[in-house]
Design a protein around this motif. Sequence first.
Motif, PDB file in Angstrom:
ATOM      1  N   LYS A   1       0.822  -1.223   0.000  1.00  0.00           N
ATOM      2  CA  LYS A   1       0.000   0.000   0.000  1.00  0.00           C
ATOM      3  C   LYS A   1       0.849   1.264   0.000  1.00  0.00           C
ATOM      4  O   LYS A   1       0.352   2.348  -0.233  1.00  0.00           O
TER       5      LYS A   1
ATOM      6  N   ARG B   1       3.963   3.961   4.372  1.00  0.00           N
ATOM      7  CA  ARG B   1       5.050   4.688   5.031  1.00  0.00           C
ATOM      8  C   ARG B   1       5.729   5.705   4.115  1.00  0.00           C
ATOM      9  O   ARG B   1       5.897   6.876   4.502  1.00  0.00           O
TER      10      ARG B   1
ATOM     11  N   HIS C   1      10.638  -1.577   5.770  1.00  0.00           N
ATOM     12  CA  HIS C   1       9.331  -2.241   5.924  1.00  0.00           C
ATOM     13  C   HIS C   1       9.327  -3.571   5.155  1.00  0.00           C
ATOM     14  O   HIS C   1       8.912  -4.613   5.677  1.00  0.00           O
TER      15      HIS C   1
ATOM     16  N   ASP D   1       9.619 -11.664   8.500  1.00  0.00           N
ATOM     17  CA  ASP D   1       8.463 -12.081   9.292  1.00  0.00           C
ATOM     18  C   ASP D   1       7.785 -13.320   8.703  1.00  0.00           C
ATOM     19  O   ASP D   1       7.209 -14.129   9.427  1.00  0.00           O
TER      20      ASP D   1
ATOM     21  N   ARG E   1       0.776 -10.288   0.237  1.00  0.00           N
ATOM     22  CA  ARG E   1       0.210  -9.431  -0.804  1.00  0.00           C
ATOM     23  C   ARG E   1      -0.318 -10.254  -1.991  1.00  0.00           C
ATOM     24  O   ARG E   1      -0.109  -9.911  -3.158  1.00  0.00           O
TER      25      ARG E   1
ATOM     26  N   GLN F   1       8.817  -7.081  17.829  1.00  0.00           N
ATOM     27  CA  GLN F   1       8.802  -8.458  17.312  1.00  0.00           C
ATOM     28  C   GLN F   1       9.165  -9.455  18.411  1.00  0.00           C
ATOM     29  O   GLN F   1       8.600 -10.545  18.488  1.00  0.00           O
TER      30      GLN F   1
HETATM   31  C1  GRG Z   1      12.247  -7.904  11.463  1.00  0.00           C
HETATM   32  C2  GRG Z   1      11.125 -10.165  11.498  1.00  0.00           C
HETATM   33  C3  GRG Z   1      11.053  -8.724  11.730  1.00  0.00           C
HETATM   34  C4  GRG Z   1       9.893  -8.226  12.166  1.00  0.00           C
HETATM   35  C5  GRG Z   1       9.626  -6.865  12.558  1.00  0.00           C
HETATM   36  C6  GRG Z   1       7.092  -5.201  11.200  1.00  0.00           C
HETATM   37  C7  GRG Z   1       7.309  -6.567  11.728  1.00  0.00           C
HETATM   38  C8  GRG Z   1       8.179  -6.707  12.909  1.00  0.00           C
HETATM   39  C9  GRG Z   1       6.783  -7.647  11.155  1.00  0.00           C
HETATM   40  C10 GRG Z   1       5.973  -7.587   9.940  1.00  0.00           C
HETATM   41  C11 GRG Z   1       4.654  -8.263  10.074  1.00  0.00           C
HETATM   42  C12 GRG Z   1       3.536  -7.448  10.636  1.00  0.00           C
HETATM   43  C13 GRG Z   1       2.183  -8.024  10.547  1.00  0.00           C
HETATM   44  C14 GRG Z   1       3.754  -6.277  11.195  1.00  0.00           C
HETATM   45  C15 GRG Z   1       2.732  -5.403  11.771  1.00  0.00           C
HETATM   46  C16 GRG Z   1       2.693  -4.159  10.985  1.00  0.00           C
HETATM   47  C17 GRG Z   1       1.869  -4.341   9.780  1.00  0.00           C
HETATM   48  C18 GRG Z   1       0.381  -4.266   9.940  1.00  0.00           C
HETATM   49  C19 GRG Z   1       2.462  -4.567   8.620  1.00  0.00           C
HETATM   50  C20 GRG Z   1       1.785  -4.621   7.334  1.00  0.00           C
HETATM   51  O1  GRG Z   1       1.913  -3.330   6.815  1.00  0.00           O
HETATM   52  P1  GRG Z   1       1.091  -2.884   5.528  1.00  0.00           P
HETATM   53  O2  GRG Z   1      -0.334  -3.238   5.708  1.00  0.00           O
HETATM   54  O3  GRG Z   1       1.738  -3.824   4.423  1.00  0.00           O
HETATM   55  O4  GRG Z   1       1.437  -1.476   5.277  1.00  0.00           O
HETATM   56  P2  GRG Z   1       1.798  -3.626   2.842  1.00  0.00           P
HETATM   57  O5  GRG Z   1       1.770  -5.020   2.306  1.00  0.00           O
HETATM   58  O6  GRG Z   1       0.629  -2.809   2.389  1.00  0.00           O
HETATM   59  O7  GRG Z   1       3.105  -2.951   2.566  1.00  0.00           O
END
Ligand code: GRG
Length: 295
Positions: free
Chosen positions: A43, A46, A76, A83, A95, A158
């Motif tokens: 999306k 950020r 990101h 993750d 995605r 995390q």
């Molecule tokens: C370094 C392993 C590691 C992890 C760090 C950010 C994170 C912690 C893990 C990613 C998975 C996750 C569900 C994080 C929560 C934040 C979140 C809702 C991420 C998804 O962001 P969007 O919706 O993704 O902006 P798109 O796909 O649109 O870029």
Amino acid sequence: MNDKIKEYSSLIEEKLYKYFEASLPEYKILFDSMEYSVKNGGKRVRPLLTLLFYNACGKDDVLKAMPMAEAVEYIHTYSLIHDDLPCMDNDDFRRGKPSNHKVYGEAIALLAGDGLLTSAFERISVWSLAGLYDAETAVKAIHELSVYAGARGMIGGQIIDIGNENNPNADFDNLKLMDSLKTGCLISVACALGCIAAGASQDLIDSAKTFGEKLGLAFQIKDDILDVTSTLEKLGKMTGSDKENNKSTYVTLLGIEKCEELVKQLTDEAMNALDVFPYNEAIKEYANYLADREY
Ligand code: GRG
């Protein structure tokens, strides 16, 4: 949708992949793997916030903020690749497409994430060396990004998440701390970077961070709601994963209706931090769009 949001979104899509054009032929597969996940249709929340905050500080030449926007999206993307790995969430889809390790294997996926993380700092420093940012601006940006993405920020979140595995009893405060770090930190620093690129005052940088903290929490609560109410087709990833992983979420603690109220309340609180910005209309519109989003 606001014209600025449209314009900046297409600028981001145009610039985000340039880095991968200069891949090294001896190990092109690494760059292919990095590009696969960056290109894979996120999306762009950020990087868009970075450009919107740069503009909200009264600046129009948004290309100046683009290396900061790229940096935050690369971090990101690395976090998503790592993750999804079997040693973390073990997700086969991201995605709507196979996750990085499903296409390139675990070793390359791990290294693609490492490559993206470090390239973030390369993007900012290389443009500073080329004269786009003075040294103080670049160091400030790199410092903020490393703190918010690092052990005191996103990685800390995390670790709390891992500790909560198979703990359906994690309480609201535990979730709030985890999500402030895991989700809120990167969103906050994305907003702050726009102000830093604009040479804004510390007051504006702090207000951008406050906005990001509130919006980040609202974003995560919405994510938890969508995990229950949405579909694989809309989200591009498996739904019901929190339940399957036996995780406590805002939805299991508060129910969907209260969560929707909380998203609205946090979005309103985020908006309050925008009063100090000369041009905040586009950000307000985008925050409302995120609160109402379906994926
Ligand atoms: C370094 C392993 C590691 C992890 C760090 C950010 C994170 C912690 C893990 C990613 C998975 C996750 C569900 C994080 C929560 C934040 C979140 C809702 C991420 C998804 O962001 P969007 O919706 O993704 O902006 P798109 O796909 O649109 O870029």
